[in-house]
Scaffold this motif. Structure first.
Motif, PDB file in Angstrom:
ATOM      1  N   VAL A 216      -4.425 -10.674  -2.734  1.00 53.39           N
ATOM      2  CA  VAL A 216      -2.787 -10.771  -3.170  1.00 53.39           C
ATOM      3  C   VAL A 216      -2.518 -12.174  -3.468  1.00 53.39           C
ATOM      4  CG1 VAL A 216      -0.545 -10.387  -2.277  1.00 53.39           C
ATOM      5  CG2 VAL A 216      -2.299  -8.468  -1.953  1.00 53.39           C
ATOM      6  N   GLN A 217      -2.795 -13.158  -2.753  1.00 49.74           N
ATOM      7  CA  GLN A 217      -2.557 -14.558  -3.251  1.00 49.74           C
ATOM      8  C   GLN A 217      -3.264 -14.959  -4.441  1.00 49.74           C
ATOM      9  OE1 GLN A 217      -3.952 -16.224   0.372  1.00 49.74           O
ATOM     10  NE2 GLN A 217      -1.882 -16.770   1.285  1.00 49.74           N
ATOM     11  N   ALA A 218      -4.256 -14.592  -4.636  1.00 49.81           N
ATOM     12  CA  ALA A 218      -5.129 -14.954  -5.858  1.00 49.81           C
ATOM     13  C   ALA A 218      -4.127 -14.561  -7.163  1.00 49.81           C
ATOM     14  CB  ALA A 218      -6.512 -14.444  -5.943  1.00 49.81           C
ATOM     15  N   LEU A 219      -3.508 -13.417  -7.122  1.00 49.58           N
ATOM     16  CA  LEU A 219      -2.861 -13.009  -8.129  1.00 49.58           C
ATOM     17  C   LEU A 219      -1.474 -13.793  -8.458  1.00 49.58           C
ATOM     18  CD1 LEU A 219      -2.771  -9.200  -7.732  1.00 49.58           C
ATOM     19  CD2 LEU A 219      -3.886 -10.340  -9.509  1.00 49.58           C
ATOM     20  N   GLY A 220      -1.322 -14.827  -7.615  1.00 48.90           N
ATOM     21  CA  GLY A 220      -0.144 -15.778  -7.609  1.00 48.90           C
ATOM     22  C   GLY A 220       1.097 -14.926  -6.930  1.00 48.90           C
ATOM     23  N   VAL A 221       0.896 -14.153  -5.948  1.00 50.92           N
ATOM     24  CA  VAL A 221       2.079 -13.668  -5.226  1.00 50.92           C
ATOM     25  C   VAL A 221       1.556 -14.099  -3.935  1.00 50.92           C
ATOM     26  CG1 VAL A 221       2.790 -11.538  -4.028  1.00 50.92           C
ATOM     27  CG2 VAL A 221       1.897 -11.517  -6.429  1.00 50.92           C
ATOM     28  N   ARG A 222       2.592 -15.203  -3.599  1.00 50.04           N
ATOM     29  CA  ARG A 222       2.201 -15.992  -2.291  1.00 50.04           C
ATOM     30  C   ARG A 222       3.166 -15.872  -1.040  1.00 50.04           C
ATOM     31  NH1 ARG A 222       1.865 -21.877  -3.795  1.00 50.04           N
ATOM     32  NH2 ARG A 222       4.035 -21.672  -4.936  1.00 50.04           N
TER      33      ARG A 222
ATOM     34  N   ALA B  39       0.722  -1.061  -0.047  1.00 50.02           N
ATOM     35  CA  ALA B  39      -0.113   0.056  -0.133  1.00 50.02           C
ATOM     36  C   ALA B  39       0.892   1.121  -0.015  1.00 50.02           C
ATOM     37  CB  ALA B  39      -0.912  -0.199   1.237  1.00 50.02           C
ATOM     38  N   MET B  40       1.130   1.802  -0.993  1.00 49.31           N
ATOM     39  CA  MET B  40       2.123   2.823  -1.171  1.00 49.31           C
ATOM     40  C   MET B  40       1.154   3.878  -1.684  1.00 49.31           C
ATOM     41  SD  MET B  40       5.778   1.537  -3.065  1.00 49.31           S
ATOM     42  CE  MET B  40       5.008   0.499  -4.193  1.00 49.31           C
ATOM     43  N   ASP B  41       1.243   5.059  -1.261  1.00 49.21           N
ATOM     44  CA  ASP B  41       0.753   6.128  -1.804  1.00 49.21           C
ATOM     45  C   ASP B  41       1.198   6.601  -3.032  1.00 49.21           C
ATOM     46  OD1 ASP B  41      -0.862   6.338   0.546  1.00 49.21           O
ATOM     47  OD2 ASP B  41       0.421   7.431   1.678  1.00 49.21           O
ATOM     48  N   ASP B  42       0.452   6.442  -4.248  1.00 53.61           N
ATOM     49  CA  ASP B  42       1.032   6.304  -5.336  1.00 53.61           C
ATOM     50  C   ASP B  42       0.190   7.002  -6.280  1.00 53.61           C
ATOM     51  OD1 ASP B  42       3.202   6.107  -7.185  1.00 53.61           O
ATOM     52  OD2 ASP B  42       2.652   4.034  -7.414  1.00 53.61           O
ATOM     53  N   GLY B  43      -0.516   8.050  -6.263  1.00 54.41           N
ATOM     54  CA  GLY B  43      -1.108   8.454  -7.282  1.00 54.41           C
ATOM     55  C   GLY B  43      -2.271   7.669  -7.974  1.00 54.41           C
ATOM     56  N   GLY B  44      -2.648   6.469  -7.552  1.00 53.79           N
ATOM     57  CA  GLY B  44      -3.776   5.813  -8.419  1.00 53.79           C
ATOM     58  C   GLY B  44      -3.017   4.484  -8.653  1.00 53.79           C
ATOM     59  N   GLN B  45      -1.875   4.235  -8.465  1.00 53.41           N
ATOM     60  CA  GLN B  45      -0.934   2.797  -8.874  1.00 53.41           C
ATOM     61  C   GLN B  45      -1.083   2.042  -7.422  1.00 53.41           C
ATOM     62  OE1 GLN B  45       0.167   0.547 -11.109  1.00 53.41           O
ATOM     63  NE2 GLN B  45       1.524   1.956 -11.907  1.00 53.41           N
ATOM     64  N   ASP B  46      -2.541   1.522  -7.450  1.00 49.94           N
ATOM     65  CA  ASP B  46      -2.905   0.791  -6.368  1.00 49.94           C
ATOM     66  C   ASP B  46      -2.125  -0.535  -6.037  1.00 49.94           C
ATOM     67  OD1 ASP B  46      -4.965  -1.586  -7.031  1.00 49.94           O
ATOM     68  OD2 ASP B  46      -5.573   0.108  -8.172  1.00 49.94           O
ATOM     69  N   GLY B  47      -2.036  -1.136  -5.054  1.00 47.78           N
ATOM     70  CA  GLY B  47      -1.457  -2.401  -4.796  1.00 47.78           C
ATOM     71  C   GLY B  47      -1.675  -3.601  -5.690  1.00 47.78           C
ATOM     72  N   LEU B  48      -2.961  -3.856  -6.019  1.00 44.52           N
ATOM     73  CA  LEU B  48      -3.430  -5.171  -6.473  1.00 44.52           C
ATOM     74  C   LEU B  48      -2.760  -4.696  -8.069  1.00 44.52           C
ATOM     75  CD1 LEU B  48      -6.594  -6.166  -4.935  1.00 44.52           C
ATOM     76  CD2 LEU B  48      -4.534  -7.093  -4.919  1.00 44.52           C
ATOM     77  N   ARG B  49      -3.226  -3.640  -8.438  1.00 42.20           N
ATOM     78  CA  ARG B  49      -3.098  -3.335  -9.953  1.00 42.20           C
ATOM     79  C   ARG B  49      -1.431  -3.319 -10.081  1.00 42.20           C
ATOM     80  NH1 ARG B  49      -5.167   1.611 -10.431  1.00 42.20           N
ATOM     81  NH2 ARG B  49      -7.390   0.639 -11.031  1.00 42.20           N
TER      82      ARG B  49
END
Length: 221
Positions: A102-108, A63-73
């Motif tokens: 997060v896990q569903a994206l394959g990041v385990r 969760a970085m404050d990144d102007g729209g670049q959210d974590g899952l994306r």
């Protein structure tokens, strides 16, 4: 199979103190780990990866404050653009549904920041071996949260939030700013901000990036 040479690692976190801590940890084990880049946002991370010749592992905040670049994306883009790079996620999340997302994206491999130094090396090694790793507190959270509970987080949230807090979250979910919500509801910005903060506290969310993720994935408009 794990390489006999040091692993090339890129780190990304919007908190300098976290990056300093991770860099110090990696520097203590130069035979195993080599830092080849760092970033303070999702956009910077993508730029670093584009310009770096070889990367084995990315260690990134969720969760970085990144102007729209959210974590899952961001994680989805990393998986699409750099499928061979292993990912270790650092997080303060206490929401089981988001961890499952997060896990569903394959990041385990997911490490809680509270146990960062204790578990980071284990997570990196697990990622390289394509094995799952969860910090003990996150594993306990998932074990204690049933699938039914995870799938009904929205309903659970609404049961603990006040009607006005739910109303505020629905407006935020639609993309409105605090000032815009205040104008529509004829309330002060201070009141809307207070309702937002109270709702975040009840949901176990600590910053706007986490709130955005929660609303996108677990809260209907």
């Amino acid at each position: 199979m794990m390489s006999l040479s040091a692993l090339d690692i890129v780190i990304a976190d919007d908190h300098p103190i976290v990056r300093v801590g991770v860099k110090a940890f990696l520097a203590e084990q130069p035979i195993r780990f080599r830092l080849v880049g760092e970033a303070s946002s999702g956009g910077e991370l993508l730029d670093v990866l584009h310009s770096t010749e070889h990367v084995d592992v990315v260690i990134t905040d969720f969760a970085m404050d990144d102007g729209g670049q959210d974590g899952l994306r961001l994680l989805r883009r990393l998986r699409q653009l750099y499928p061979s790079i292993r990912i270790v996620v650092l997080t303060m999340l206490t929401n089981a549904a988001l961890i499952r997302s997060v896990q569903a994206l394959g990041v385990r491999c997911i490490v809680g920041k509270r146990g960062l130094h204790e578990h980071l090396a284990l997570a990196i090694e697990a990622a390289i071996k394509d094995r799952p790793f969860l910090s003990p507190e996150l594993a306990t959270l998932l074990e204690e949260t049933s699938e039914a509970q995870i799938n009904s987080d929205c309903e659970d949230a609404q049961s603990v939030l006040s009607p006005r807090q739910i109303e505020t979250l629905r407006f935020l979910r639609s993309g409105m700013k605090v000032s815009e919500i205040a104008a529509v509801l004829n309330r002060s910005k201070k009141t809307i901000s207070a309702q937002k903060k109270a709702a975040m506290a009840k949901l176990g969310l600590t910053n706007d990036a986490q709130l955005y993720e929660y609303l996108q994935n677990n809260f209907e408009r």
